[in-house]
Design an enzyme around this catalytic site. Structure first.
Site, PDB file in Angstrom:
ATOM      1  N   HIS A  71      -0.657  -8.978 -36.621  1.00 28.99           N
ATOM      2  CA  HIS A  71      -0.797  -9.101 -35.167  1.00 28.99           C
ATOM      3  C   HIS A  71      -0.929 -10.574 -34.736  1.00 28.99           C
ATOM      4  O   HIS A  71      -0.072 -11.112 -34.028  1.00 28.99           O
ATOM      5  CB  HIS A  71      -2.044  -8.343 -34.696  1.00 28.99           C
ATOM      6  CG  HIS A  71      -2.070  -6.894 -35.059  1.00 28.99           C
ATOM      7  ND1 HIS A  71      -1.159  -5.969 -34.573  1.00 28.99           N
ATOM      8  CD2 HIS A  71      -2.915  -6.203 -35.855  1.00 28.99           C
ATOM      9  CE1 HIS A  71      -1.458  -4.774 -35.058  1.00 28.99           C
ATOM     10  NE2 HIS A  71      -2.502  -4.880 -35.832  1.00 28.99           N
TER      11      HIS A  71
HETATM   12  O1  RIB Z   1      -5.111  -5.131 -32.011  1.00 26.13           O
HETATM   13  C1  RIB Z   1      -5.045  -6.216 -32.913  1.00 26.13           C
HETATM   14  C2  RIB Z   1      -5.947  -7.329 -32.466  1.00 26.13           C
HETATM   15  O2  RIB Z   1      -7.308  -6.884 -32.475  1.00 26.13           O
HETATM   16  C3  RIB Z   1      -5.907  -8.541 -33.421  1.00 26.13           C
HETATM   17  O3  RIB Z   1      -6.166  -9.704 -32.690  1.00 26.13           O
HETATM   18  C4  RIB Z   1      -7.043  -8.266 -34.358  1.00 26.13           C
HETATM   19  O4  RIB Z   1      -7.586  -9.463 -34.928  1.00 26.13           O
HETATM   20  C5  RIB Z   1      -8.040  -7.646 -33.421  1.00 26.13           C
HETATM   21  O5  RIB Z   1      -8.720  -8.705 -32.760  1.00 26.13           O
END
Ligand code: RIB
Ligand code: CA
Length: 315
Positions: free
Chosen positions: A239
């Site tokens: 992500h």
């Molecule tokens: O949904 C993914 C996000 O949520 C990423 O930034 C992960 O680190 C959490 O913060």
């Protein structure tokens, strides 16, 4: 350009931070922590330990908001990122740099002293950015652009069926950020869930003779355990690193729409949902129904090889 990174390390945050440090064209001027995967104070300690690990203890870290705008901190995601946010690994923070002000205060000061020169990458809940807008309502005109890892346009959520974790953490803050008049790029689950590290990538990190890669491999092992559930095999969604790749231009959007967005800030089952108005997505001109935020729904090719190469180069 100067970069401000707002983060909640967080194992994928750690990968993104390592990537940014390894990238020769990134000038990371300031890191702000925010509650999300863990509480903001622990996230700040994690960020300082990671910066020391990556050879940049000089980069200042400002502690951000513990609670969200309208809710107390929810306790984090220990089942995903471990009890301390980085797989229970305790990093040495000797000689690292703590900024005097809060993350919001330090971001505003950086933007005021470098008008038009600051890029913002936000990879946690958007509380600090909303607080910074309160402190400096002209902030959008002072910064170059904002890239956010967050939301889900057509994809399901990850923390609820409707909501992605960063937005769900502070929907009120996300609404403020999405309403502000800055150059805003959203990197949602639609793109990030399809960008993954697999077992071979983890093995490459663990087999490295360089300590940064080895430690990142240790953190990643915990993150792999979680994704064995949704992905059916040990692997990890990239992500935050993908959002960092969009910021540097090493990940290129192949499907993106500039559209209006509404955030569900109710207390119903849709809380935290990002409702991107993609009704214009059938039009040959991607700017049909144009709006404030550019939503990156897909990128050109796997980002994992570029990310792995950068992480293995850390020493
Ligand atoms: O949904 C993914 C996000 O949520 C990423 O930034 C992960 O680190 C959490 O913060
Ligand atoms: Ca994060």
């Amino acid at each position: 350009m100067l970069l401000y990174l707002d983060c909640d390390p967080g194992i994928d945050d750690a990968l993104a931070l390592g990537y940014l440090i390894a990238h020769p064209d990134v000038d990371l001027a300031l890191v702000g922590s925010v509650s999300g995967n863990t509480d903001a104070a622990t996230a700040a300690v994690n960020a300082r330990g990671l910066l020391r690990l990556f050879g940049r203890p000089d980069i200042p870290v400002a502690t951000g908001a513990h609670d969200f705008l309208s809710r107390p901190f929810h306790g984090g995601a220990p089942h995903v990122h471990g009890d301390n946010g980085i797989g229970g690994v305790a990093l040495d923070t000797t000689g690292t740099t703590t900024a005097r002000g809060s993350a919001a205060e330090e971001l505003v000061a950086l933007a005021r002293s470098n008008p038009g020169q600051v890029r913002i990458l936000a990879i946690g809940p958007l509380t600090n950015l909303a607080l910074a807008l309160d402190l400096e309502p002209t902030l959008p005109s002072l910064v170059h652009d904002v890239v956010v890892m967050g939301g889900a346009a057509l994809a399901p959520g990850n923390i609820t069926p409707a909501a992605e974790a960063n937005i769900f953490g502070d929907p009120e803050a996300a609404a403020r950020v999405l309403d502000a008049a800055w150059d805003l790029t959203m990197v949602p689950l639609d793109a990030t869930m399809h960008q993954r590290f697999e077992a071979a990538d983890l093995e490459a990190l663990l087999a490295s003779d360089r300590r940064p890669a080895q430690v990142l491999g240790e953190l990643l092992a915990q993150y792999f355990d979680f994704y064995s559930g949704p992905f059916g095999r040990p692997s990890a969604a990239l992500h935050d690193p993908l959002a960092a790749g969009i910021l540097t231009g090493e990940a290129i959007a192949t499907r993106a729409f500039q559209v209006r967005t509404v955030v569900d800030t109710t207390d119903g089952p849709g809380r935290g949902q990002t409702i991107a108005d993609l009704r214009g997505s059938y039009h040959p001109d991607p700017k049909a129904y144009s709006g404030e935020a550019r939503w990156v729904l897909a990128v050109d090719e796997p980002f994992a090889p570029t990310l792995l190469e950068r992480l293995l180069s850390l020493d």
